[in-house]
Design an enzyme around this catalytic site. Sequence first.
Site, PDB file in Angstrom:
ATOM      1  N   GLY A   1       0.856  -1.187   0.000  1.00 42.78           N
ATOM      2  CA  GLY A   1       0.000   0.000   0.000  1.00 42.78           C
ATOM      3  C   GLY A   1       0.891   1.234   0.000  1.00 42.78           C
ATOM      4  O   GLY A   1       0.585   2.253   0.627  1.00 42.78           O
TER       5      GLY A   1
ATOM      6  N   GLN B   1      -1.551   7.634   1.228  1.00 46.77           N
ATOM      7  CA  GLN B   1      -1.168   8.826   2.001  1.00 46.77           C
ATOM      8  C   GLN B   1      -0.058   8.513   3.002  1.00 46.77           C
ATOM      9  O   GLN B   1       0.908   9.268   3.129  1.00 46.77           O
ATOM     10  CB  GLN B   1      -2.410   9.366   2.744  1.00 46.77           C
ATOM     11  CG  GLN B   1      -2.205  10.726   3.374  1.00 46.77           C
ATOM     12  CD  GLN B   1      -3.213  11.033   4.484  1.00 46.77           C
ATOM     13  OE1 GLN B   1      -4.075  10.209   4.813  1.00 46.77           O
ATOM     14  NE2 GLN B   1      -3.110  12.215   5.052  1.00 46.77           N
TER      15      GLN B   1
ATOM     16  N   ASP C   1       2.413  -2.021  -4.328  1.00 49.41           N
ATOM     17  CA  ASP C   1       1.077  -1.439  -4.475  1.00 49.41           C
ATOM     18  C   ASP C   1       0.394  -2.075  -5.680  1.00 49.41           C
ATOM     19  O   ASP C   1       1.064  -2.699  -6.504  1.00 49.41           O
ATOM     20  CB  ASP C   1       1.183   0.083  -4.659  1.00 49.41           C
ATOM     21  CG  ASP C   1      -0.072   0.810  -4.189  1.00 49.41           C
ATOM     22  OD1 ASP C   1      -0.025   1.470  -3.135  1.00 49.41           O
ATOM     23  OD2 ASP C   1      -1.110   0.696  -4.880  1.00 49.41           O
TER      24      ASP C   1
ATOM     25  N   ARG D   1      -1.024  -0.175  -7.850  1.00 48.39           N
ATOM     26  CA  ARG D   1      -0.806   0.817  -8.925  1.00 48.39           C
ATOM     27  C   ARG D   1       0.670   1.182  -8.980  1.00 48.39           C
ATOM     28  O   ARG D   1       1.356   1.210  -7.951  1.00 48.39           O
ATOM     29  CB  ARG D   1      -1.600   2.097  -8.631  1.00 48.39           C
ATOM     30  CG  ARG D   1      -3.095   1.958  -8.827  1.00 48.39           C
ATOM     31  CD  ARG D   1      -3.811   3.177  -8.284  1.00 48.39           C
ATOM     32  NE  ARG D   1      -3.732   3.244  -6.823  1.00 48.39           N
ATOM     33  CZ  ARG D   1      -3.240   4.273  -6.129  1.00 48.39           C
ATOM     34  NH1 ARG D   1      -2.789   5.331  -6.751  1.00 48.39           N
ATOM     35  NH2 ARG D   1      -3.201   4.244  -4.817  1.00 48.39           N
TER      36      ARG D   1
ATOM     37  N   TYR E   1     -15.608   0.067   7.957  1.00 46.72           N
ATOM     38  CA  TYR E   1     -14.178   0.309   8.202  1.00 46.72           C
ATOM     39  C   TYR E   1     -13.851   0.072   9.681  1.00 46.72           C
ATOM     40  O   TYR E   1     -12.915  -0.666  10.021  1.00 46.72           O
ATOM     41  CB  TYR E   1     -13.865   1.748   7.786  1.00 46.72           C
ATOM     42  CG  TYR E   1     -12.486   2.257   8.100  1.00 46.72           C
ATOM     43  CD1 TYR E   1     -11.362   1.703   7.506  1.00 46.72           C
ATOM     44  CD2 TYR E   1     -12.307   3.339   8.966  1.00 46.72           C
ATOM     45  CE1 TYR E   1     -10.091   2.204   7.775  1.00 46.72           C
ATOM     46  CE2 TYR E   1     -11.047   3.849   9.232  1.00 46.72           C
ATOM     47  CZ  TYR E   1      -9.942   3.278   8.640  1.00 46.72           C
ATOM     48  OH  TYR E   1      -8.692   3.785   8.906  1.00 46.72           O
TER      49      TYR E   1
HETATM   50  C1  AKB Z   1     -10.745   8.067   8.097  1.00 46.31           C
HETATM   51  O1  AKB Z   1     -11.206   9.210   8.248  1.00 46.31           O
HETATM   52  O2  AKB Z   1     -11.398   7.109   7.658  1.00 46.31           O
HETATM   53  C2  AKB Z   1      -9.308   7.836   8.509  1.00 46.31           C
HETATM   54  C3  AKB Z   1      -9.206   7.342   9.912  1.00 46.31           C
HETATM   55  C4  AKB Z   1      -9.470   8.238  11.048  1.00 46.31           C
HETATM   56  O3  AKB Z   1      -8.901   6.203  10.118  1.00 46.31           O
HETATM   57  N1  AKB Z   1      -8.560   9.034   8.349  1.00 46.31           N
END
Ligand code: AKB
Length: 315
Positions: free
Chosen positions: A9, A13, A35, A37, A143
């Site tokens: 990765g 960022q 990565d 890409r 997430y």
């Molecule tokens: C997001 O906003 O999803 C990330 C994080 C806080 O993990 N920057």
Amino acid sequence: MAEIILVIGSNGQIGTELVTELRRIHNVNQVVACDIRRPDYDTKNAGPFEFVNVLDKENLKQIFTKYKPTQVYLLAALLSATGEQNPKLAWDLNMNGLLNVLDFAIDFGTKRVYWPSSIAVFGPNSPKQQTPQFCTMDPNTVYGISKLAGERWCEYYFQKYGLDVRSIRYPGLISWKAMPGGGTTDYAIHIFHEALKKGSYSSFLSAETELPMMYMDDAIRGTIELMDAPEDKINIRSSYNFGGVNFNPEDLASEIKKHIPDFKLNYTANDPRQKIADSWPKSIDDQVAKKDWNWQPKFDLEKLTYEMLRNLKKS
Ligand code: AKB
């Protein structure tokens, strides 16, 4: 034994800056950028680069066979906002990508693995102020759910197989070298670009939405400090709370106005990222990281704002 470090990765960022810093510390050829890409720099001069898809086990096995890495940093992930647009892909990438890397790390005798978690592991019922290392965790984004499950897997692999996995719960990371990739905290980067370009910005988070944030230099330094800490100092095998600076869009705008007095901040209503931000902590208690491996942030809001504007003006 010379370290061979894979950063998976590497174009993202965090990866962009981590690879540069690891190549500064080690020999350039000891740090392999990976990565899906091609990076936008000349890989021949920059150091080794490999195409890697963490969901492709054959591809991953080839890379582990070729390099026999002593350390792996796994950064490939879908973040909070993009994860909500494609929950199944976010779960697949964030979870199976991690499990594939943990399994190959064991098979190939990798000494140490780094995997980032996030403040997204906390949820509406977690304490909002000075959120402690251990508390109620009920994330409501895919997430956050994948990061919390991933933390449990990291601890499981440490306890069951003795794999030295280390992790940090990143706050929103503020940087100027590479753009963020679909997070809820991204406003705090876009605002700097727009302030310099247009003198105004429309924030998708409301004025009083305070969140934990950190300047990228602190995040990279902390990550490498954690990875370099002696094994007997690491008492947390899920993921460490990691604090930097806390602010809301109004605080950030006031600081930007010290450099660009006419800067105007407006707000966009009803953005889905607001609900995500409202479920996250406002500040983080990171005393365990401070005690275990001497974590200490260096950038406050004033310094971070100054550095962002100074570097973006030059770039
Ligand atoms: C997001 O906003 O999803 C990330 C994080 C806080 O993990 N920057």
